[in-house]
Design a protein around this motif. Sequence first.
Motif, PDB file in Angstrom:
ATOM      1  N   PRO A  53       3.679  -1.342 -15.195  1.00 28.68           N
ATOM      2  CA  PRO A  53       4.694  -0.634 -14.389  1.00 28.68           C
ATOM      3  C   PRO A  53       5.883  -0.131 -15.208  1.00 28.68           C
ATOM      4  CG  PRO A  53       4.439  -2.947 -13.708  1.00 28.68           C
ATOM      5  CD  PRO A  53       3.681  -2.785 -14.964  1.00 28.68           C
ATOM      6  N   SER A  57       7.049   5.881 -14.558  1.00 30.95           N
ATOM      7  CA  SER A  57       8.083   6.698 -13.927  1.00 30.95           C
ATOM      8  C   SER A  57       8.760   7.630 -14.927  1.00 30.95           C
ATOM      9  CB  SER A  57       9.125   5.803 -13.251  1.00 30.95           C
ATOM     10  OG  SER A  57       9.793   5.025 -14.211  1.00 30.95           O
ATOM     11  N   TRP A  84      -0.182   6.687  -7.011  1.00 30.99           N
ATOM     12  CA  TRP A  84       1.054   5.984  -6.656  1.00 30.99           C
ATOM     13  C   TRP A  84       2.237   6.810  -7.130  1.00 30.99           C
ATOM     14  CZ3 TRP A  84       4.371   2.683  -9.972  1.00 30.99           C
ATOM     15  CH2 TRP A  84       5.340   1.983  -9.238  1.00 30.99           C
ATOM     16  N   ARG A  85       3.100   7.178  -6.200  1.00 32.14           N
ATOM     17  CA  ARG A  85       4.266   7.998  -6.511  1.00 32.14           C
ATOM     18  C   ARG A  85       3.899   9.250  -7.314  1.00 32.14           C
ATOM     19  NH1 ARG A  85       8.996   3.523  -7.880  1.00 32.14           N
ATOM     20  NH2 ARG A  85       8.627   2.253  -6.038  1.00 32.14           N
ATOM     21  N   PHE A  99       0.754  -5.070 -10.064  1.00 34.38           N
ATOM     22  CA  PHE A  99       2.096  -4.604  -9.690  1.00 34.38           C
ATOM     23  C   PHE A  99       2.066  -3.203  -9.084  1.00 34.38           C
ATOM     24  CE2 PHE A  99       2.928  -7.875 -12.852  1.00 34.38           C
ATOM     25  CZ  PHE A  99       3.836  -8.672 -12.164  1.00 34.38           C
ATOM     26  N   ILE A 100       1.092  -2.405  -9.499  1.00 35.31           N
ATOM     27  CA  ILE A 100       0.958  -1.069  -8.919  1.00 35.31           C
ATOM     28  C   ILE A 100       0.509  -1.193  -7.464  1.00 35.31           C
ATOM     29  CG2 ILE A 100      -0.189   1.173  -9.152  1.00 35.31           C
ATOM     30  CD1 ILE A 100       1.708   0.327 -11.518  1.00 35.31           C
ATOM     31  N   ASP A 102       1.089  -3.655  -5.512  1.00 35.40           N
ATOM     32  CA  ASP A 102       2.240  -4.148  -4.748  1.00 35.40           C
ATOM     33  C   ASP A 102       3.174  -3.015  -4.333  1.00 35.40           C
ATOM     34  OD1 ASP A 102       1.396  -6.706  -4.909  1.00 35.40           O
ATOM     35  OD2 ASP A 102       2.834  -7.373  -6.413  1.00 35.40           O
ATOM     36  N   GLY A 103       3.081  -1.874  -5.035  1.00 40.43           N
ATOM     37  CA  GLY A 103       3.976  -0.756  -4.759  1.00 40.43           C
ATOM     38  C   GLY A 103       3.516   0.152  -3.638  1.00 40.43           C
TER      39      GLY A 103
END
Lengths: 269, 269, 269
Positions: A53, A57, A84-85, A99-100, A102-103
């Motif tokens: 993670p 971004s 994701w995003r 963790f991805i 979880d997002g």
Amino acid sequence: MGIVTLLTDFGLRDEYVGVMKGVILSVDPNAVIVDITHEIPPQDVRSAAYLLPAYPSFFPAGTVHVAVVDPGVGSERAILAVKWRGRYFLAPDNGLLTFILDGVPEAIVRVENREYFLHPVSRTFHGRDIFAPVAARLSAGLPIENLGPCVPAGNAARLKIAKARRSPGGGVTGAVVSVDRFGNLITNIDAGRLDAVYRGSGMEAAALEICGRRIEGLNLSYEKAAEGDPLLIVGSRGCLEIAVCGGDAAKVFGAGPGTRVRLLPPDRS
Amino acid sequence: MGIVTLLTDFGLRDEYVGVMKGVILSVDPNAVIVDITHEIPPQDVRSAAYLLPAYPSFFPAGTVHVAVVDPGVGSERAILAVKWRGRYFLAPDNGLLTFILDGVPEAIVRVENREYFLHPVSRTFHGRDIFAPVAARLSAGLPIENLGPCVPAGNAARLKIAKARRSPGGGVTGAVVSVDRFGNLITNIDAGRLDAVYRGSGMEAAALEICGRRIEGLNLSYEKAAEGDPLLIVGSRGCLEIAVCGGDAAKVFGAGPGTRVRLLPPDRS
Amino acid sequence: MGIVTLLTDFGLRDEYVGVMKGVILSVDPNAVIVDITHEIPPQDVRSAAYLLPAYPSFFPAGTVHVAVVDPGVGSERAILAVKWRGRYFLAPDNGLLTFILDGVPEAIVRVENREYFLHPVSRTFHGRDIFAPVAARLSAGLPIENLGPCVPAGNAARLKIAKARRSPGGGVTGAVVSVDRFGNLITNIDAGRLDAVYRGSGMEAAALEICGRRIEGLNLSYEKAAEGDPLLIVGSRGCLEIAVCGGDAAKVFGAGPGTRVRLLPPDRS
């Protein structure tokens, strides 16, 4: 022009990373390939899961992030493609995506459509035969749905993650989860939790215990009065880190992933 | 299409280099990014300063050379942008640019214009928040003057550099300044100085003392009669090097940065 | 848009690889450069020769594969350009091309045309002065014949390669030739030879002796019942490998390049 990033445990001695790049460029000659790291310790899915993670971004939307740490290659474990995003992720379904997931991803797909694989598909090197060609297709614009059936998030593999938790006296108990090249100890206590503990008292009241020692006050940069002084800081991942000015905190404290830390409440005196 | 090169002490284990590349490509999707090295020992500004002049002339004019070895990140130290021989340099103002500044740059600018930074600007990772986005702007054509005010060369930080010097008897006293991967010992005695000493007598008269041993004659290539023989050669950086045929001179001599060497005058007998 | 791959023993600490990339991009700004590895042990031509055939088929036709492990740089050794299966190879004529030459190339040329070199040509860094600019010319479309005169395959240097051979009792005697990052032991026994030995009896009859131990059965993937179990597998290079489930076979067996292995005949009982 799409970007593909690579995170693996393949190291840089062998031809494996180069072969993946050759396959990607054979499918999408315009792909821009960026190495994140290939120095994940062999088969250490957990280390890779924590790192995953930390960078997406900072890449443009549409980037395809490939992560291959895959002790189960050739077994029945699935390969997942996740959106994701606005970014894409490709990884084995072995917890690497914890963790991805979880997002709350926009899409989770089981990669099954063999039309996009390199044939014959081996049972020893899916990085080459599946991850690379599928990543190149995604980066060239293939809709993720074309790769296979949707998977409910609850069906995907997740690692058990030790989370920082409020301790009875008002502090927080957490742990070191990563050590970086400089020996900085990265904990699972994020900036929000730090704020919650010291709101009202101010950050000069911050104090953390690690390995029987106490570090007081929160620093804003790695610089401090004296070389060799330990310090607390919110690092580039947005979590509390323990550093040593001009030194290596992991060595100074003999600490590493799993070492427990305790954030003390402001009214501890 | 601009080129951005990266020289850091970030290593290849963590996400830091990948994050910088993501930021660069987010700002300038056409940037071509070239790694010089990320294996500068942590916070070793001096090693980086010696390496920095060794490669820019081999890149096209307009290339942006980023160098981040930055123990003072988050402090009051400035960041400089320099234009030299048509190339651009971005580095902290901590001495890293010493040899570039000695080369009489066309422009030296203090990087202050926050319009080109990634926000919020952290105090722990200017590689990501300042160096990367500013490098991408420069590579995409932004004039260097837009980054901030001009700085007089005399105000920029410089390291104290031990220079080779003529010794009373007619020889030259210098030092090893770098050791490369092959164990070759790179000195601060350049080819011009070597010529000056042996002009008239011929290079067969060349002799150098290191660690109590004497090496005679100047070689034109790394090949010599016998494996294991030490040899003198003008290396790829244009400076005198001590090598061992088929071996590792640093190990053979127990030498490294700082080891003194003495070039003997031709009429020493 | 051409691709240039790089295989060297230059390591990643120094500027050497970056300098080669600068020269390539100066000649062909559209070149896409892919690192295979720079971690060949210094001057270990044999290791590089074994690695060289492992990746070119995964790159598009027209790719230029540069390999520089060159203890004889600056001596009279030639540099060869080879065209093989639509790919180009550039390497010193020191045996590095052994396996490529065995593949019956379409063209073998001695690189002599100084028009394409970087001048002045040093005698210490042909990677920069010859390999890089010539690779960029090839990737930009220069016909290989323009580089110099044709060379008969028989005149090119070859390493002595220990080949696996049929043993009197019906088995095969071979050797470990490489060890990868995971500690997998890669042998010189290819899948075809394996088939030849066990055709008729089936792969469950396969058995190999290494370092006084016997491993039985052929695995299809690295997964096996118990962690720590050794296993036989046909690896990604198409040759028999010895691996240890979740472990490092090189350490477990104390084996490495040169370790002998014996494939046992099916009717050994």
